[in-house]
Design an enzyme around this catalytic site. Structure first.
Site, PDB file in Angstrom:
ATOM      1  N   GLU A  47      39.548  38.580  36.976  1.00 36.79           N
ATOM      2  CA  GLU A  47      39.399  38.271  38.405  1.00 36.79           C
ATOM      3  C   GLU A  47      38.639  36.941  38.508  1.00 36.79           C
ATOM      4  OE1 GLU A  47      36.119  40.440  40.100  1.00 36.79           O
ATOM      5  OE2 GLU A  47      37.033  40.508  42.092  1.00 36.79           O
ATOM      6  N   ASN A 110      40.474  37.078  47.816  1.00 36.66           N
ATOM      7  CA  ASN A 110      40.270  37.247  46.377  1.00 36.66           C
ATOM      8  C   ASN A 110      41.633  37.691  45.854  1.00 36.66           C
ATOM      9  OD1 ASN A 110      39.547  37.965  43.801  1.00 36.66           O
ATOM     10  ND2 ASN A 110      37.663  39.047  44.410  1.00 36.66           N
ATOM     11  N   LYS A 127      42.989  41.146  47.187  1.00 36.34           N
ATOM     12  CA  LYS A 127      42.085  42.276  46.973  1.00 36.34           C
ATOM     13  C   LYS A 127      41.806  43.027  48.277  1.00 36.34           C
ATOM     14  CE  LYS A 127      37.624  43.226  44.707  1.00 36.34           C
ATOM     15  NZ  LYS A 127      36.503  42.533  43.980  1.00 36.34           N
ATOM     16  N   GLU A 146      31.093  39.355  48.450  1.00 40.25           N
ATOM     17  CA  GLU A 146      32.557  39.304  48.629  1.00 40.25           C
ATOM     18  C   GLU A 146      32.936  39.605  50.071  1.00 40.25           C
ATOM     19  OE1 GLU A 146      33.557  41.377  44.437  1.00 40.25           O
ATOM     20  OE2 GLU A 146      35.283  40.627  45.535  1.00 40.25           O
ATOM     21  N   CYS A 172      39.417  44.362  40.389  1.00 34.46           N
ATOM     22  CA  CYS A 172      38.047  44.821  40.233  1.00 34.46           C
ATOM     23  C   CYS A 172      37.689  46.108  40.976  1.00 34.46           C
ATOM     24  CB  CYS A 172      37.089  43.689  40.591  1.00 34.46           C
ATOM     25  SG  CYS A 172      35.524  43.913  39.764  1.00 34.46           S
ATOM     26  N   ASN A 197      34.934  41.462  37.436  1.00 35.60           N
ATOM     27  CA  ASN A 197      33.606  40.886  37.186  1.00 35.60           C
ATOM     28  C   ASN A 197      32.622  41.972  37.586  1.00 35.60           C
ATOM     29  OD1 ASN A 197      33.574  37.464  37.176  1.00 35.60           O
ATOM     30  ND2 ASN A 197      35.437  38.415  37.926  1.00 35.60           N
TER      31      ASN A 197
HETATM   32  N1  ING Z   1      32.605  43.890  41.108  1.00 39.29           N
HETATM   33  C1  ING Z   1      32.072  45.182  40.994  1.00 39.29           C
HETATM   34  C2  ING Z   1      33.083  46.263  40.667  1.00 39.29           C
HETATM   35  O1  ING Z   1      33.572  47.012  41.491  1.00 39.29           O
HETATM   36  C3  ING Z   1      30.574  46.898  41.852  1.00 39.29           C
HETATM   37  C4  ING Z   1      31.220  45.574  42.164  1.00 39.29           C
HETATM   38  C5  ING Z   1      29.879  47.095  40.656  1.00 39.29           C
HETATM   39  C6  ING Z   1      30.692  47.935  42.751  1.00 39.29           C
HETATM   40  C7  ING Z   1      29.305  48.348  40.368  1.00 39.29           C
HETATM   41  C8  ING Z   1      30.135  49.183  42.496  1.00 39.29           C
HETATM   42  C9  ING Z   1      29.416  49.398  41.290  1.00 39.29           C
HETATM   43  O2  ING Z   1      33.310  46.386  39.464  1.00 39.29           O
HETATM   44  C10 ING Z   1      33.668  43.456  41.843  1.00 39.29           C
HETATM   45  N2  ING Z   1      33.946  42.135  41.743  1.00 39.29           N
HETATM   46  O3  ING Z   1      34.318  44.200  42.562  1.00 39.29           O
END
Ligand code: ING
Length: 311
Positions: A47, A110, A127, A146, A172, A197
């Site tokens: 991503e 995104n 996204k 985001e 993601c 990410n």
């Molecule tokens: N990053 C993370 C993901 O869903 C996140 C945001 C991390 C949400 C951990 C919840 C817990 O992997 C992106 N870019 O969506």
């Protein structure tokens, strides 16, 4: 005749804030060359693979934010990826920040695309599940803006005929939501590609930090099994501008088994021969949708956004 697609997951290590798109593209073209040496038909990149993960910073100047977006695809700095696709005969999935002018309106998504071996964009996805928050929240070790910098995707979850099968895309946070897989599953997806990410630290619930790798895999292994699809999931990994990002990019079979996984947090290619006909083992049996599903009892899933209060 079996339909085997040799897929490469091309994980990227950190991309520094001051790294140019051309430098990132050079790293990706090198991974495509490695993929060619391993007879890959397609490689999947992360991503937002052209720049550092900029939603980790609050930026009040829109011009500073927009510098992370692509106004054309391919553009001068990304064209070498498309040329490599043609030269090497390899398709690719690429995640990037898309800026599009619609009349007076500027729209920011995104986005990911699938490009075929002829260097043609065969599919685009924007996204849908945007994580994080809208406003600057200084209490966090880093931001996750985001919801501030992108609009939710407006193209739905799509599938396309490519590489001899039915391919779909996600990005993601989408991978955490079962709806992502089931909509694609109902469209017959056989090979899902997604980049991510994922910081190791989740500021709202730090006591879950040690579970990031577990949560990353459990959602995709379940999604693969419950919908009988291959999944190729690719990280931007490592310590990027002081933020540790999860690696463990992987290729998952329709049975839910992880058949290949990265073992570094840098630029690393892993490869698997994905036999698309193996999807039938699941789709025609344990999860034969048309025989076992009871949609008349699932209405709540699309009729409500939040929980319905228990009386
Ligand atoms: N990053 C993370 C993901 O869903 C996140 C945001 C991390 C949400 C951990 C919840 C817990 O992997 C992106 N870019 O969506």
């Amino acid at each position: 005749m079996t339909r085997i697609v040799t897929v490469g997951a091309a994980q990227l290590g950190p991309i520094a804030r001051n790294e140019t798109r051309s430098q990132a593209v050079r790293r990706m073209v090198d991974l495509m060359r490695q993929a060619k040496a391993k007879s890959c038909d397609v490689v999947v990149f992360p991503e937002l693979a052209l720049t550092t993960f900029f939603p980790r910073w609050f930026m009040s100047d829109q011009a500073e934010v927009d510098a992370y977006f692509e106004r054309e695809m391919p553009g001068p700095e990304t064209r070498p990826l498309f040329e490599a696709a043609v030269d090497l005969g390899i398709g690719f999935y690429l995640g990037y920040a898309e800026l599009v002018e619609e009349g007076e309106r500027t729209r920011r998504f995104n986005t990911s695309i699938i490009v075929d071996k002829a260097g043609k964009i065969v599919g685009k996805y924007r996204k849908i599940h945007l994580p994080g928050h809208h406003e600057h929240e200084p209490w966090r070790a880093f931001q996750h803006l985001e919801k501030r910098y992108f609009e939710p995707g407006d193209l739905g979850f799509g599938v396309w005929r490519a590489f001899g099968g039915i391919v779909g895309m996600a990005l993601c946070n989408d991978r955490r939501w079962p709806e992502t897989y089931r909509v694609l599953g109902l469209k017959g997806v056989e090979l899902m590609m997604l980049g991510y990410n994922t910081p190791l630290h989740y500021p709202p619930v730090p006591e879950h930090d040690h579970l990031q790798a577990f949560h990353n895999h459990i959602v995709m292994q379940a999604g693969a099994y419950q919908n009988g699809t291959w999944i190729v999931a690719v990280a931007k990994a490592g310590r990027e501008e002081g933020c540790d990002l999860l690696g463990q990019s992987c290729i998952i079979a329709p049975t839910g088994e992880i058949v290949a996984m990265c073992s570094t947090i840098g630029d690393e290619l892993i490869v698997a021969d994905c036999d698309l006909d193996r999807c039938k083992e699941i789709k025609d049996n344990v999860f034969r949708f048309d025989y076992y599903r009871q949609p008349e009892h699932y209405r709540l899933i699309v009729e409500t956004k939040g929980v319905v209060p228990c009386p």
